[in-house]
Design an enzyme around this catalytic site. Structure first.
Site, PDB file in Angstrom:
ATOM      1  N   SER A 261       0.857  -1.195   0.000  1.00  0.00           N
ATOM      2  CA  SER A 261       0.000   0.000   0.000  1.00  0.00           C
ATOM      3  C   SER A 261       0.886   1.235   0.000  1.00  0.00           C
ATOM      4  O   SER A 261       1.640   1.475   0.953  1.00  0.00           O
ATOM      5  CB  SER A 261      -0.888   0.011   1.242  1.00  0.00           C
ATOM      6  OG  SER A 261      -1.461   1.299   1.374  1.00  0.00           O
TER       7      SER A 261
ATOM      8  N   MET B 146      -9.140   7.882  -0.566  1.00  0.00           N
ATOM      9  CA  MET B 146      -9.974   8.310   0.572  1.00  0.00           C
ATOM     10  C   MET B 146     -10.466   9.728   0.306  1.00  0.00           C
ATOM     11  O   MET B 146      -9.699  10.566  -0.189  1.00  0.00           O
ATOM     12  CB  MET B 146      -9.169   8.305   1.864  1.00  0.00           C
ATOM     13  CG  MET B 146      -8.538   6.962   2.185  1.00  0.00           C
ATOM     14  SD  MET B 146      -7.775   6.987   3.811  1.00  0.00           S
ATOM     15  CE  MET B 146      -6.803   5.488   3.734  1.00  0.00           C
TER      16      MET B 146
ATOM     17  N   ASP C  59      -6.685  -6.574   4.110  1.00  0.00           N
ATOM     18  CA  ASP C  59      -6.018  -5.267   4.162  1.00  0.00           C
ATOM     19  C   ASP C  59      -6.046  -4.693   5.574  1.00  0.00           C
ATOM     20  O   ASP C  59      -7.113  -4.421   6.106  1.00  0.00           O
ATOM     21  CB  ASP C  59      -6.762  -4.334   3.184  1.00  0.00           C
ATOM     22  CG  ASP C  59      -6.182  -2.935   3.104  1.00  0.00           C
ATOM     23  OD1 ASP C  59      -5.114  -2.684   3.688  1.00  0.00           O
ATOM     24  OD2 ASP C  59      -6.814  -2.095   2.426  1.00  0.00           O
TER      25      ASP C  59
ATOM     26  N   ASP D 141      -4.826   3.480  -2.227  1.00  0.00           N
ATOM     27  CA  ASP D 141      -5.931   3.794  -1.305  1.00  0.00           C
ATOM     28  C   ASP D 141      -6.533   5.170  -1.607  1.00  0.00           C
ATOM     29  O   ASP D 141      -5.904   6.190  -1.345  1.00  0.00           O
ATOM     30  CB  ASP D 141      -5.406   3.796   0.133  1.00  0.00           C
ATOM     31  CG  ASP D 141      -5.184   2.391   0.672  1.00  0.00           C
ATOM     32  OD1 ASP D 141      -6.114   1.566   0.567  1.00  0.00           O
ATOM     33  OD2 ASP D 141      -4.081   2.124   1.199  1.00  0.00           O
TER      34      ASP D 141
ATOM     35  N   HIS E  69      -1.184  -1.376  -4.222  1.00  0.00           N
ATOM     36  CA  HIS E  69      -2.460  -1.084  -3.573  1.00  0.00           C
ATOM     37  C   HIS E  69      -2.580   0.433  -3.421  1.00  0.00           C
ATOM     38  O   HIS E  69      -1.762   1.074  -2.763  1.00  0.00           O
ATOM     39  CB  HIS E  69      -2.529  -1.790  -2.218  1.00  0.00           C
ATOM     40  CG  HIS E  69      -3.859  -1.682  -1.553  1.00  0.00           C
ATOM     41  ND1 HIS E  69      -4.944  -2.447  -1.911  1.00  0.00           N
ATOM     42  CD2 HIS E  69      -4.286  -0.870  -0.553  1.00  0.00           C
ATOM     43  CE1 HIS E  69      -5.973  -2.133  -1.146  1.00  0.00           C
ATOM     44  NE2 HIS E  69      -5.598  -1.161  -0.319  1.00  0.00           N
TER      45      HIS E  69
ATOM     46  N   MET F 214     -11.566  -5.913   5.101  1.00  0.00           N
ATOM     47  CA  MET F 214     -10.752  -4.998   5.904  1.00  0.00           C
ATOM     48  C   MET F 214     -10.473  -5.645   7.257  1.00  0.00           C
ATOM     49  O   MET F 214     -11.391  -6.116   7.940  1.00  0.00           O
ATOM     50  CB  MET F 214     -11.482  -3.670   6.134  1.00  0.00           C
ATOM     51  CG  MET F 214     -11.648  -2.799   4.901  1.00  0.00           C
ATOM     52  SD  MET F 214     -10.114  -2.468   4.026  1.00  0.00           S
ATOM     53  CE  MET F 214      -9.197  -1.529   5.254  1.00  0.00           C
TER      54      MET F 214
ATOM     55  N   HIS G 138      -8.410   0.834  -4.209  1.00  0.00           N
ATOM     56  CA  HIS G 138      -9.337   0.612  -3.093  1.00  0.00           C
ATOM     57  C   HIS G 138     -10.054   1.928  -2.825  1.00  0.00           C
ATOM     58  O   HIS G 138      -9.466   2.868  -2.310  1.00  0.00           O
ATOM     59  CB  HIS G 138      -8.513   0.126  -1.882  1.00  0.00           C
ATOM     60  CG  HIS G 138      -9.284   0.003  -0.611  1.00  0.00           C
ATOM     61  ND1 HIS G 138      -8.659  -0.145   0.612  1.00  0.00           N
ATOM     62  CD2 HIS G 138     -10.615  -0.015  -0.359  1.00  0.00           C
ATOM     63  CE1 HIS G 138      -9.577  -0.246   1.561  1.00  0.00           C
ATOM     64  NE2 HIS G 138     -10.775  -0.152   1.000  1.00  0.00           N
TER      65      HIS G 138
ATOM     66  N   MET H 133     -12.205   4.164  -0.893  1.00  0.00           N
ATOM     67  CA  MET H 133     -12.837   4.462   0.394  1.00  0.00           C
ATOM     68  C   MET H 133     -13.492   5.833   0.278  1.00  0.00           C
ATOM     69  O   MET H 133     -13.017   6.830   0.816  1.00  0.00           O
ATOM     70  CB  MET H 133     -11.783   4.445   1.511  1.00  0.00           C
ATOM     71  CG  MET H 133     -11.334   3.030   1.856  1.00  0.00           C
ATOM     72  SD  MET H 133      -9.776   2.993   2.748  1.00  0.00           S
ATOM     73  CE  MET H 133      -8.638   3.139   1.375  1.00  0.00           C
TER      74      MET H 133
HETATM   75  C1  DX5 Z   1      -6.300   1.502   5.519  1.00  0.00           C
HETATM   76  C2  DX5 Z   1      -5.841   1.194   4.109  1.00  0.00           C
HETATM   77  C3  DX5 Z   1      -4.745   0.209   4.037  1.00  0.00           C
HETATM   78  C4  DX5 Z   1      -3.453   0.650   4.716  1.00  0.00           C
HETATM   79  C5  DX5 Z   1      -2.803  -0.591   5.259  1.00  0.00           C
HETATM   80  O1  DX5 Z   1      -7.478   2.215   5.450  1.00  0.00           O
HETATM   81  O2  DX5 Z   1      -6.919   0.679   3.332  1.00  0.00           O
HETATM   82  O3  DX5 Z   1      -4.486  -0.198   2.703  1.00  0.00           O
HETATM   83  O4  DX5 Z   1      -2.547   1.295   3.859  1.00  0.00           O
HETATM   84  O5  DX5 Z   1      -1.682  -0.216   5.989  1.00  0.00           O
HETATM   85  P1  DX5 Z   1      -1.002  -1.180   7.051  1.00  0.00           P
HETATM   86  O6  DX5 Z   1      -0.493  -2.366   6.286  1.00  0.00           O
HETATM   87  O7  DX5 Z   1       0.090  -0.326   7.614  1.00  0.00           O
HETATM   88  O8  DX5 Z   1      -2.046  -1.555   8.053  1.00  0.00           O
HETATM   89 ZN    ZN Z   2      -6.505  -0.313   1.359  1.00  0.00          ZN
END
Ligand code: DX5
Ligand code: ZN
Length: 226
Positions: A10, A37, A175, A35, A33, A137, A66, A68
């Protein structure tokens, strides 16, 4: 023969001032990955489609986006246009999940659904035949570096049973909070795509961490088969 486990670093945990350099470090990964948000669905705000375009310019590793965000139905096309290879949308945020998943697939991108830690996997029954990937998750979404929620292991096993009943085998991605200490149990429970942010980017040599996690994951996979 079961396919090897995929490791998806990620880039939430990468150094944004040196993103191209950090992408170079993880050139041996199976997926990036990414993310997304929006500051509404999560208490954090991250990357838009232009950052995905930038990633695609400097890396050939496929991108696992991903989402969010509060309204994925409205924003998936931005990321498809920017070059996403996989898009996952949250069950909790999608008003028209079936339509959105089909739309993503019709545009030639692999489509999946994500469940928060408190969302039961039984809700996937009506949609399980329409997905390429399910993302469970194992932390509440928003930030890297959180602690793995152990109840996720049972959810992975339940998801495996649902897939077997429907005779489908989407990728099962997990994740949040995964490291060398717990990747084995996550894979033994049935996961085959592993996201890791801080476990890969906090140490000095991310490429070695990708390799270490992959070796541990594939050892666990052998035990699962045995
Ligand atoms: C959290 C993200 C993850 C995050 C995971 O909301 O969706 O992808 O980057 O990070 P670690 O591996 O540090 O928990
Ligand atoms: Zn993620």
């Amino acid at each position: 023969m079961t396919a090897p486990v995929k490791i998806a670093p990620s880039i939430l945990s990468a150094d944004m001032a040196y993103l191209a350099r950090d992408l170079g470090y993880i050139a041996n990964a199976d997926l990036i990955h990414f993310d997304v948000m929006d500051g509404h669905f999560t208490d954090n705000l991250t990357f838009g489609p232009d950052i995905l375009r930038a990633v695609k310019r400097v890396s050939t590793v496929p991108c696992d986006v991903h989402m969010m965000v509060s309204d994925p139905d409205h924003t998936v096309d931005w990321f498809i246009d920017a070059g996403a290879d996989i898009i996952t949308v949250h069950w909790e945020a999608s008003r028209h999940l079936h339509r959105t998943l089909h739309h993503i697939r019709e545009r030639g991108v692999k489509a999946g659904v994500v469940l928060n830690p408190a969302t039961p996997v039984s809700l996937l029954e009506p949609i399980i035949e329409d997905v390429d990937i399910v993302l469970l998750m194992s932390v509440n979404p928003g930030f890297g570096g959180q602690r793995f929620i152990p109840q996720t292991l049972e959810k992975i096993r339940e998801l495996g049973a649902i897939c077997a009943r429907h005779r489908v085998s989407p990728m099962i991605e997990v994740d949040g909070g995964i490291s060398a200490a717990n990747i084995g149990e996550v894979v033994r429970a049935g996961a085959n795509v592993i996201v890791a942010g801080s476990a890969i980017f906090v140490p000095a040599d991310p490429a070695t961490e990708v390799e270490r996690l992959r070796n541990l994951a594939n050892e666990a996979l052998t035990e699962r088969r045995a």
